[in-house]
Design an enzyme around this catalytic site. Structure first.
Site, mmCIF file in Angstrom:
data_model
loop_
_atom_site.group_PDB
_atom_site.id
_atom_site.type_symbol
_atom_site.label_atom_id
_atom_site.label_comp_id
_atom_site.label_asym_id
_atom_site.label_seq_id
_atom_site.Cartn_x
_atom_site.Cartn_y
_atom_site.Cartn_z
ATOM 1 N N LYS A 1 7.535 -10.120 -5.496
ATOM 2 C CA LYS A 1 7.907 -9.849 -6.882
ATOM 3 C C LYS A 1 7.425 -11.005 -7.738
ATOM 4 O O LYS A 1 7.841 -12.157 -7.538
ATOM 5 C CB LYS A 1 9.424 -9.694 -6.996
ATOM 6 C CG LYS A 1 9.967 -8.500 -6.212
ATOM 7 C CD LYS A 1 9.560 -7.182 -6.856
ATOM 8 C CE LYS A 1 10.304 -6.013 -6.227
ATOM 9 N NZ LYS A 1 10.047 -4.753 -6.953
ATOM 10 N N ASP B 1 4.183 -7.077 -6.906
ATOM 11 C CA ASP B 1 4.838 -6.188 -7.865
ATOM 12 C C ASP B 1 5.316 -6.995 -9.058
ATOM 13 O O ASP B 1 6.241 -7.786 -8.947
ATOM 14 C CB ASP B 1 6.023 -5.467 -7.195
ATOM 15 C CG ASP B 1 6.649 -4.419 -8.112
ATOM 16 O OD1 ASP B 1 6.163 -4.260 -9.252
ATOM 17 O OD2 ASP B 1 7.616 -3.767 -7.677
ATOM 18 N N GLU C 1 1.239 -3.961 -8.274
ATOM 19 C CA GLU C 1 2.087 -2.904 -8.852
ATOM 20 C C GLU C 1 2.548 -3.243 -10.268
ATOM 21 O O GLU C 1 2.988 -4.364 -10.529
ATOM 22 C CB GLU C 1 3.294 -2.731 -7.924
ATOM 23 C CG GLU C 1 4.251 -1.622 -8.311
ATOM 24 C CD GLU C 1 5.320 -1.420 -7.229
ATOM 25 O OE1 GLU C 1 5.098 -1.797 -6.060
ATOM 26 O OE2 GLU C 1 6.387 -0.875 -7.559
ATOM 27 N N ASP D 1 4.546 2.200 -11.081
ATOM 28 C CA ASP D 1 5.923 2.458 -10.670
ATOM 29 C C ASP D 1 6.726 2.911 -11.897
ATOM 30 O O ASP D 1 6.912 4.114 -12.121
ATOM 31 C CB ASP D 1 6.522 1.196 -10.022
ATOM 32 C CG ASP D 1 7.965 1.388 -9.587
ATOM 33 O OD1 ASP D 1 8.474 2.516 -9.681
ATOM 34 O OD2 ASP D 1 8.620 0.401 -9.166
ATOM 35 N N LYS E 1 9.952 7.389 -6.033
ATOM 36 C CA LYS E 1 11.357 7.096 -5.719
ATOM 37 C C LYS E 1 12.202 8.318 -6.041
ATOM 38 O O LYS E 1 12.062 8.890 -7.127
ATOM 39 C CB LYS E 1 11.868 5.925 -6.570
ATOM 40 C CG LYS E 1 11.036 4.664 -6.467
ATOM 41 C CD LYS E 1 11.564 3.559 -7.378
ATOM 42 C CE LYS E 1 10.751 2.284 -7.180
ATOM 43 N NZ LYS E 1 11.137 1.193 -8.085
#
Ligand code: MG
Length: 383
Positions: free
Chosen positions: A175, A204, A230, A255, A279
């Site tokens: 992240k 991400d 991402e 995302d 998701k």
């Protein structure tokens, strides 16, 4: 099972009760993201759907205020708006019930995912079949697990990553975007140096970069050979995301920019990305997540099994989705119930073996709930 017994199995089933638990998950570690931070706890919602035949279906919603929605609002959507559509209905009428729910309330995708999860759990238990079987069967029985590196205490995270690497985990999603660009480069450098050579790094940003200089920063990351990068820019900055996708060789994953099948069609039309995080909490359930996967597959866009902050119920549902959906080929981040949540609500936790999640094969979700554990983290219960 012949037609007669199948008809018998789904006849005259009625939803008699719906309990909604607003819970507060304690967390084992801090988490930081480009979109927001989480310190010690995370809200969640768990539903228990009871039928007159004694079958019980369970569902979980994982709202996050800065990402998908607010937990209290999720409870209200289910309690005030979905409940009247469900009590007295046949839980096996899943498509009709979910269509009615879609028409009744906009957004609230996690609330919809939780209800669909409970309905599918009941149908699976009634037919004595795992949900993956109801979706067309298993294309994989194990799912390679990706673990996110998101702790603001990076030394603690390095130890965590190395421990998991020792247990066979090979996919690590870093992240980025909540620290300076220089610090992110140093974190990547250390991870690349200290994790096994066959470890795969992914990045991400969770929308953490500004569009104007995102391309330069993303390019700097390419020296670490991430498998994908991402959501570098904010959800609505789709033109910038498409421009980054066109400009660099490393695959770009969307995302936050893709929640729904309609947004997935836009993703294809605008050549937004090379791969997409799917998701059930964003899509509003497994069936809509599969619509997104199908749209992506037709366009040559690879899918990844994303999560929110999910306990074992939502992880089990995600596993059935990925197990039955060929185009979710980049692994899945089904690690939170084991490594992040401080309370286990499953009587038998999700099995992780050699860095892979094993898909439950029992009826429905294939997991047994520890109701006492659910009640131990509940802060409000609506009946
Ligand atoms: Mg993400």
């Amino acid at each position: 099972m012949n037609n007669e017994t199948l008809g018998e199995a789904t006849r005259d089933l009625t939803i008699t009760a719906l309990e909604i638990f607003l819970v507060r998950w304690p967390l084992k570690m801090k988490r930081r993201h480009g979109v927001g931070d989480i310190e010690r706890t995370m809200p969640g919602v768990i539903v228990k759907m009871t039928t007159d035949a004694g079958l019980i279906g369970w569902g979980e919603a994982s709202p996050w205020a800065v990402f998908t929605g607010i937990a209290e609002s999720c409870v209200a959507a289910i309690d005030v708006y979905f409940r009247p559509l469900l009590i007295g209905a046949d839980p096996t009428d899943i498509t009709a019930l979910m269509n009615a729910i879609e028409r009744a309330v906009v957004a609230h995708t996690e609330a919809k995912a939780a209800i669909e999860m409970a309905l599918l759990d009941i149908l699976g238990k009634r037919l004595k079949a795992p949900i993956a079987l109801l979706l067309g069967g298993f294309v994989r029985r194990e799912v390679e697990m990706s673990v996110s590196i998101a702790n603001p205490d990076f030394d603690e995270d390095m130890e965590f990553a190395k421990r998991l690497a020792g247990e066979g985990v090979r996919l690590f999603k870093v992240k980025t975007g909540f620290l300076s660009h220089g610090e992110d480069l140093l974190r990547m450098e250390r991870l690349r140096a200290e994790l096994p050579g066959d470890a795969e790094l992914r990045i991400d940003y969770n929308q953490g970069l500004e569009a104007w200089d995102a391309l330069q920063k993303v390019r700097d990351m390419e020296i670490f050979h991430p498998r994908f990068i991402e959501q570098p820019v904010p959800r609505d900055q789709r033109a910038a995301l498409a421009a980054i996708t066109a400009a660099i060789d490393t695959p770009i994953m969307a995302d936050e920019s893709v929640f729904s099948p309609a947004e997935a069609i836009e993703m294809v039309r605008t050549q937004l990305c090379d791969c997409v995080s799917i998701k059930i909490m964003k899509a509003g359930g497994i069936r809509r997540a599969r619509e997104i996967a199908a749209i992506a597959e037709a366009a040559g866009i690879a899918g990844y099994g994303g999560t929110m902050f999910e306990g074992g119920l939502a992880i089990a549902a995600g596993l059935h989705f990925v197990a039955a959906t060929p185009n979710v080929s980049l692994g899945a981040e089904f690690y939170t119930s084991t490594y992040v949540m401080g309370v286990e609500i499953l009587a038998t936790p999700i099995v992780i073996r050699n860095g892979r999640n094993i898909v439950p094969t029992g009826p429905g979700l294939g997991v047994e709930i520890d109701e006492q554990a659910v009640r131990s983290i509940a802060i409000d219960i609506r009946r």
